[in-house]
Design a protein around this motif. Structure first.
Motif, PDB file in Angstrom:
ATOM      1  N   CYS A 101     -80.925  33.070 -67.649  1.00 55.95           N
ATOM      2  CA  CYS A 101     -79.939  33.418 -66.625  1.00 55.95           C
ATOM      3  C   CYS A 101     -79.386  34.827 -66.783  1.00 55.95           C
ATOM      4  O   CYS A 101     -78.537  35.244 -65.992  1.00 55.95           O
ATOM      5  CB  CYS A 101     -78.781  32.413 -66.658  1.00 55.95           C
ATOM      6  SG  CYS A 101     -79.145  30.860 -65.819  1.00 55.95           S
TER       7      CYS A 101
ATOM      8  N   ARG B  79     -74.219  35.444 -68.524  1.00 60.59           N
ATOM      9  CA  ARG B  79     -73.885  34.017 -68.605  1.00 60.59           C
ATOM     10  C   ARG B  79     -73.206  33.732 -69.934  1.00 60.59           C
ATOM     11  O   ARG B  79     -73.582  34.272 -70.976  1.00 60.59           O
ATOM     12  CB  ARG B  79     -75.146  33.166 -68.452  1.00 60.59           C
ATOM     13  CG  ARG B  79     -74.844  31.668 -68.341  1.00 60.59           C
ATOM     14  CD  ARG B  79     -76.117  30.887 -68.047  1.00 60.59           C
ATOM     15  NE  ARG B  79     -75.887  29.450 -67.983  1.00 60.59           N
ATOM     16  CZ  ARG B  79     -75.495  28.808 -66.886  1.00 60.59           C
ATOM     17  NH1 ARG B  79     -75.284  29.498 -65.774  1.00 60.59           N
ATOM     18  NH2 ARG B  79     -75.316  27.502 -66.893  1.00 60.59           N
TER      19      ARG B  79
ATOM     20  N   ASP C 109     -70.936  28.840 -63.885  1.00 56.91           N
ATOM     21  CA  ASP C 109     -71.217  30.014 -64.718  1.00 56.91           C
ATOM     22  C   ASP C 109     -72.176  30.949 -63.982  1.00 56.91           C
ATOM     23  O   ASP C 109     -72.862  30.558 -63.038  1.00 56.91           O
ATOM     24  CB  ASP C 109     -71.816  29.588 -66.053  1.00 56.91           C
ATOM     25  CG  ASP C 109     -71.601  30.615 -67.152  1.00 56.91           C
ATOM     26  OD1 ASP C 109     -71.140  31.734 -66.834  1.00 56.91           O
ATOM     27  OD2 ASP C 109     -71.902  30.318 -68.325  1.00 56.91           O
TER      28      ASP C 109
ATOM     29  N   CYS D  41     -75.417  33.172 -63.190  1.00 58.84           N
ATOM     30  CA  CYS D  41     -76.852  33.101 -63.464  1.00 58.84           C
ATOM     31  C   CYS D  41     -77.599  33.971 -62.465  1.00 58.84           C
ATOM     32  O   CYS D  41     -77.277  33.985 -61.271  1.00 58.84           O
ATOM     33  CB  CYS D  41     -77.361  31.653 -63.363  1.00 58.84           C
ATOM     34  SG  CYS D  41     -79.105  31.460 -63.822  1.00 58.84           S
TER      35      CYS D  41
END
Length: 517
Positions: A242, A246, A287, A289
């Motif tokens: 990602c 991240r 989160d 990515c």
């Protein structure tokens, strides 16, 4: 001095971390086109993308008691208000997109009045000064519910559309076609399609559903690049990286009650093949990515791959330390006398960048909590020192009192011997035994007690009397140590209150300003 110093330090800390830190953190947050060279007739549309604010309600933390639920909701709402206030004033976008999961329990069974109040709270937190600013919403699994469960309301979809708009829709921003896909409906229809063994080519799409919407859009030619917004990320290989921004882990395929981490491989390829987007923006994961999907053909921008950005959650309560948002710049060049939405003379371009908000949980755990412990220890040590120092000063005065008492006693004994040598009676009461000492008055008792104990008896009480021909004395002294301990604790708690109320007042004022200004 200690109390005043701690009080001033607390006020500075509270004002910095509750007011100024948001603007300070966002100082370097700038639109990605700022470094682009200016060109004649260039049009730039600035789009602020917000994901998963997921405002809490009374159902959000079922294991907490009423007070903890109310406190949690207050802190989360306050953080969202401050973050939004600082963000919208800093970036001043042309349009705003919310990527779903607007409310934590929008899908829950509740009365219409409760849902209306819930939605009103969302709009009160994310209020815009410019009411004409275009604002677009996507449904998330917490808004509609994914799958079937007794806790999911059958009215969730109609309630969402009445407050936030259509589930699937498209618009044009900055010469770019922007598609908003109801990923929740797509997942549910995709599961039915797969169970019945259909491919997407021969699947009879549900009228008005997400598959039908995509097919109808793809049936027409579109010259401008397409930006795809979806709540649920597209599928990717297991363990796909990602990027460095991240916080932890990666996005993995999986599902459970009311959620699915990614679209299926078939649904993802269906969107990529029919839409050929130039950029994909998704949410749900909380989160950040960044992943590039290969395209089966060249996109409108001439690329064989398309970037998907999964935007960070805007909330401090979503399991990440640094909430955030995404800035999207849509750039095109149009004739000088024409408007933003007309066809460009040159191919448009897309630029995006993430921005991060303060670590609110880190402020509470790494700043406020240690500072509270430091303040408590400092005030406790200060009061212990003050009590011990006061006891030493009292002890230094005691020998002087004892010496004066001894001198008075000696002077009285000398006078008594002198009168006896002259044959005078020590007392006028002839019934008393002349060999017994004089009755002890209160002051004499004090002096005698001082001489025997070697400490001041200014606070003691002594009584002398005769019983069965013998002189008796009873002395009562207050428990000095207990009184000193009580005085120390009382002073400590008084200092705690003196230090605490100014920063608490500053916190309340800052909270009021964040709520009402």
């Amino acid at each position: 001095m200690v109390v005043n110093g701690l009080r001033a330090a607390w006020i500075i800390v509270v004002l910095w971390y509750e007011v100024y830190t948001f603007d300070h953190v966002l100082h370097d947050c700038q639109w990605p086109d700022i470094e682009q060279p200016s060109a004649p007739n260039t049009r730039i549309a600035h789009v602020l993308v917000v994901a998963d604010p997921q405002i809490a309600d009374r159902r959000s933390y079922p294991t907490r008691n009423f007070l903890m639920k109310a406190l949690s909701q207050f802190i989360i709402d306050l953080n969202l208000r401050r973050s939004w206030h600082s963000t919208i004033n800093r970036v001043q976008p042309h349009a705003v997109v919310f990527l779903g999961d607007l409310m934590d329990n929008g899908r829950a069974t509740m009365s219409n009045s409760e849902y209306n109040a819930y939605a009103a709270r969302f709009f009160d937190i994310f209020k815009l000064r410019d009411l004409s600013m275009p604002t677009f919403f996507l449904p998330g699994n917490h808004d509609l519910g994914l799958g079937e469960d007794v806790s999911f309301s059958l009215e969730a979809r109609s309630r969402y559309s009445s407050h936030f708009g259509p589930w699937n829709h498209k618009t044009t921003i900055g010469n770019h076609t922007v598609l908003f896909i109801d990923a929740i409906a797509l997942v549910e229809e995709d599961a039915v399609r797969a169970d019945r063994g259909y491919s997407y080519e021969n699947w009879p799409a549900v009228a008005g559903g997400s598959v039908d919407f995509v097919k109808r859009f793809a049936a027409h030619e579109h010259a401008s690049p397409t930006v795809l917004f979806t709540h649920i990320p597209l599928a990717r290989p297991l363990g796909a990286d990602c990027g460095l921004l991240r916080e932890r882990g990666t996005i993995r395929q999986g599902y459970g009650l009311g959620y699915q981490n990614t679209l299926s491989n078939e649904a993802s390829q269906f969107l990529l093949r029919l839409l050929g987007p130039s950029l994909i923006l998704s949410g749900d994961d909380h989160d950040y990515c960044e992943y590039s999907h290969p395209l089966p053909f060249l996109s409108a921008s001439g690329s064989t791959a398309v970037r998907e950005i999964t935007v960070k959650s805007f909330s401090m309560a979503m399991g990440i330390r640094r909430p955030g948002f995404q800035l999207l710049s849509l750039i095109s060049t149009v004739p000088a006398m024409e408007t933003l939405t007309q066809l460009p003379n040159s191919p448009p371009s897309l630029l995006d960048t993430p921005c991060f908000l303060p670590d609110q949980l880190g402020i509470y755990l790494n700043v406020y909590l240690p500072f509270i412990l430091l303040s408590v220890v400092s005030l406790l040590a200060f009061n212990v020192h003050r009590t011990v120092l006061g006891g030493r000063k009292q002890a230094q005065r005691q020998p002087e009192v004892s010496l004066q008492s001894s001198r008075s006693s000696c002077r009285a004994n000398d006078e008594e011997l002198y009168r006896r040598s002259l044959g005078q009676s020590v007392t006028e009461d002839t019934d008393e035994d002349p060999m017994l000492p004089l009755p002890v008055t209160k002051s004499a008792g004090l002096a005698h007690s001082s001489k025997l104990r070697g400490r001041s008896s200014s606070s003691s009480h002594s009584w002398t009397f005769y019983l069965l021909g013998r002189r008796r004395r009873v002395s009562l002294s207050p428990p000095y140590r207990e009184l000193q301990e009580v005085g120390m604790l009382r002073g400590f708690f008084s200092d705690v209150v003196d230090v605490a109320w100014p920063p608490i007042l500053a916190f309340c004022v800052a909270a009021w300003c964040a709520t009402h200004v």
